[in-house]
Design a protein around this motif. Structure first.
Motif, PDB file in Angstrom:
ATOM      1  N   SER A 176      -2.436  -2.621  -3.860  1.00  0.00           N
ATOM      2  CA  SER A 176      -1.739  -2.317  -2.607  1.00  0.00           C
ATOM      3  C   SER A 176      -1.768  -3.492  -1.637  1.00  0.00           C
ATOM      4  O   SER A 176      -0.793  -3.746  -0.931  1.00  0.00           O
ATOM      5  CB  SER A 176      -2.358  -1.079  -1.948  1.00  0.00           C
ATOM      6  OG  SER A 176      -2.253   0.047  -2.790  1.00  0.00           O
ATOM      7  N   ILE A 208       6.775   9.593   1.564  1.00  0.00           N
ATOM      8  CA  ILE A 208       5.518   8.958   1.173  1.00  0.00           C
ATOM      9  C   ILE A 208       5.844   7.565   0.627  1.00  0.00           C
ATOM     10  O   ILE A 208       6.662   7.420  -0.273  1.00  0.00           O
ATOM     11  CB  ILE A 208       4.798   9.798   0.093  1.00  0.00           C
ATOM     12  CG1 ILE A 208       4.397  11.153   0.674  1.00  0.00           C
ATOM     13  CG2 ILE A 208       3.571   9.064  -0.450  1.00  0.00           C
ATOM     14  CD1 ILE A 208       3.776  12.096  -0.328  1.00  0.00           C
ATOM     15  N   GLY A 253       1.534   5.235  -1.676  1.00  0.00           N
ATOM     16  CA  GLY A 253       1.102   6.631  -1.697  1.00  0.00           C
ATOM     17  C   GLY A 253       1.492   7.317  -3.003  1.00  0.00           C
ATOM     18  O   GLY A 253       0.741   8.147  -3.533  1.00  0.00           O
TER      19      GLY A 253
END
Length: 400
Positions: free
Chosen positions: A41, A100, A104
């Motif tokens: 991420s 989202i 996510g």
């Protein structure tokens, strides 16, 4: 009395050690999954998007905007027939409707991969309780499952639905509850809508249902349960085939079935990579290709190349190869269960199903990603094999 007390203390100590080991294994596995998710991420978010990922996102975007499962090609809307809509609906719901973000979505997939390990644990607990923890641990620690969950691909969702099918199917075999058969059918249909590779698995499951009731001499349910299972599975899949027929006048669930009727990829790769030579037999070319493809499919430990880190990818290999050898040793020992247990025969049949279909359709492109649906079945047999190995050495006093 003192002997029994001493034995109780020894057993209690062993249980505490086992519990600590279980907690340690689960804790390390979850920490690694969380670390990899955070690392991707922060430092390699572009790594989660592959060419297939973009196709899925485009499908999901059009579903959310226009309600059509399609692609925009050269400015024109073209209906999608190659892929099935399950994963696109997943992205449509969570990414485009619930907003989202993609990191996510990846986190949800990591949670699904963890759920797969728990479901595998529950399956083993129903049929061979001593192997339950190890079965779940193999799935939890599996590098291919861990790595594919980090990508915008259908694998994590597909594996979750496939293991759900297996749980309901095993429980139906054990308890003979009709509602469990219905749940197994719905789970298999959902998995097939995510990835069509399980399209023919319903027939294998139906043969198993017939064989089970034949063994038990349960004549009233012999054909009733089998017929209802087939009707439900292929009746629900038939809906999508009608949609495809409406748009193309061809009757198929996915266009893959039209393109790969004779496994052209496998034949092309076999004759190109291992040409038979003048007067040679094609059979040996096919055997060579099949063996190399099998090795690529089942002997690769997974990769973290998408994280763009040499050290993480190297660490994956360092852990992956010994882990793979460990699983294979248990699997070979666990094959002895096939003679005594019909449910393990089904696991082995499912493994053969995925291997043959993957090699036939993908051939030289086989890799660890295609290993993912095989792993829960493989883990259940491998764990039972290691329990047999442990019992063997325990009886000879070599371990306690």
């Amino acid at each position: 009395m003192s002997w029994r007390l001493r034995e109780f203390k020894i057993n209690k100590t062993a249980m505490l050690k086992n519990n600590k080991l279980a907690i340690a294994v689960i804790g390390v596995a979850l920490a690694v999954k969380l670390f990899l998710f955070v690392y991707m991420s922060l430092f390699a978010p572009e790594g989660r998007i592959l060419p297939d990922s973009q196709d899925y996102l485009n499908n999901a975007s059009l579903l959310a905007a226009q309600g059509a499962f399609a692609q925009v090609i050269d400015g024109n809307l073209r209906y999608e027939f190659f892929r099935t809509p399950g994963y696109a609906w997943f992205l449509c719901l969570f990414h485009y409707w619930l907003k989202i973000p993609l990191f996510g979505i990846v986190f949800l997939q990591v949670l699904l991969s963890i759920a797969c390990a728990w479901i595998t644990y529950r399956i083993a607990a129903e049929i061979d309780p001593p192997s339950a923890f190890l079965s779940g641990a193999i799935v939890l620690l599996s590098p291919p499952i861990t790595t594919t969950a980090l990508l915008i691909l259908s694998d994590a969702l597909f594996l979750f639905l496939l293991t759900l099918f297996l749980l309901f199917f095993v429980c139906y075999w054990k308890y003979r509850k009709f509602r469990l058969l219905l749940l197994a059918a719905f789970s298999l249909v959902a998995a097939t809508y995510v990835r069509p590779v399980t399209y023919y698995l319903g027939f294998a499951a139906a043969v198993f249902i017939l064989y089970t009731h034949l063994q038990r001499r349960d004549w009233p349910r012999l054909f009733l349960d089998t017929g209802i299972f087939l009707l439900l599975v292929y009746g629900l899949l038939f809906i999508w085939q009608l949609r495809n027929y409406y748009h193309t006048q061809l009757f198929f669930f996915t266009s893959i079935q039209q393109e790969y009727k004779t496994f052209p990829n496998f034949e092309a790769y076999a004759l190109t990579r291992f040409p038979p030579g003048p007067g040679g037999l094609r059979f040996f070319s096919y055997v060579n290709e099949a063996w190399h493809d099998f090795f690529s499919l089942m002997a690769r430990p997974g990769t973290l190349k998408y994280l763009r880190s040499y050290w993480l990818n190297a660490a994956c290999k360092v852990f992956g190869y010994p882990f793979l050898i460990f699983c294979w040793c248990g699997f070979l020992a666990g094959l002895s269960k096939l003679k005594a247990s019909i449910i393990y025969r089904f696991f082995f049949l499912a493994i053969l199903y995925f291997i043959v279909l993957t090699i036939g359709m993908v051939a030289a492109s086989c890799g660890e990603r295609y290993q993912v649906p095989i792993i829960p079945f493989f883990a259940l047999i491998s764990a039972s094999g290691w329990i047999k190995i442990k019992d063997y050495f325990s009886r000879r006093g070599l371990i306690h």
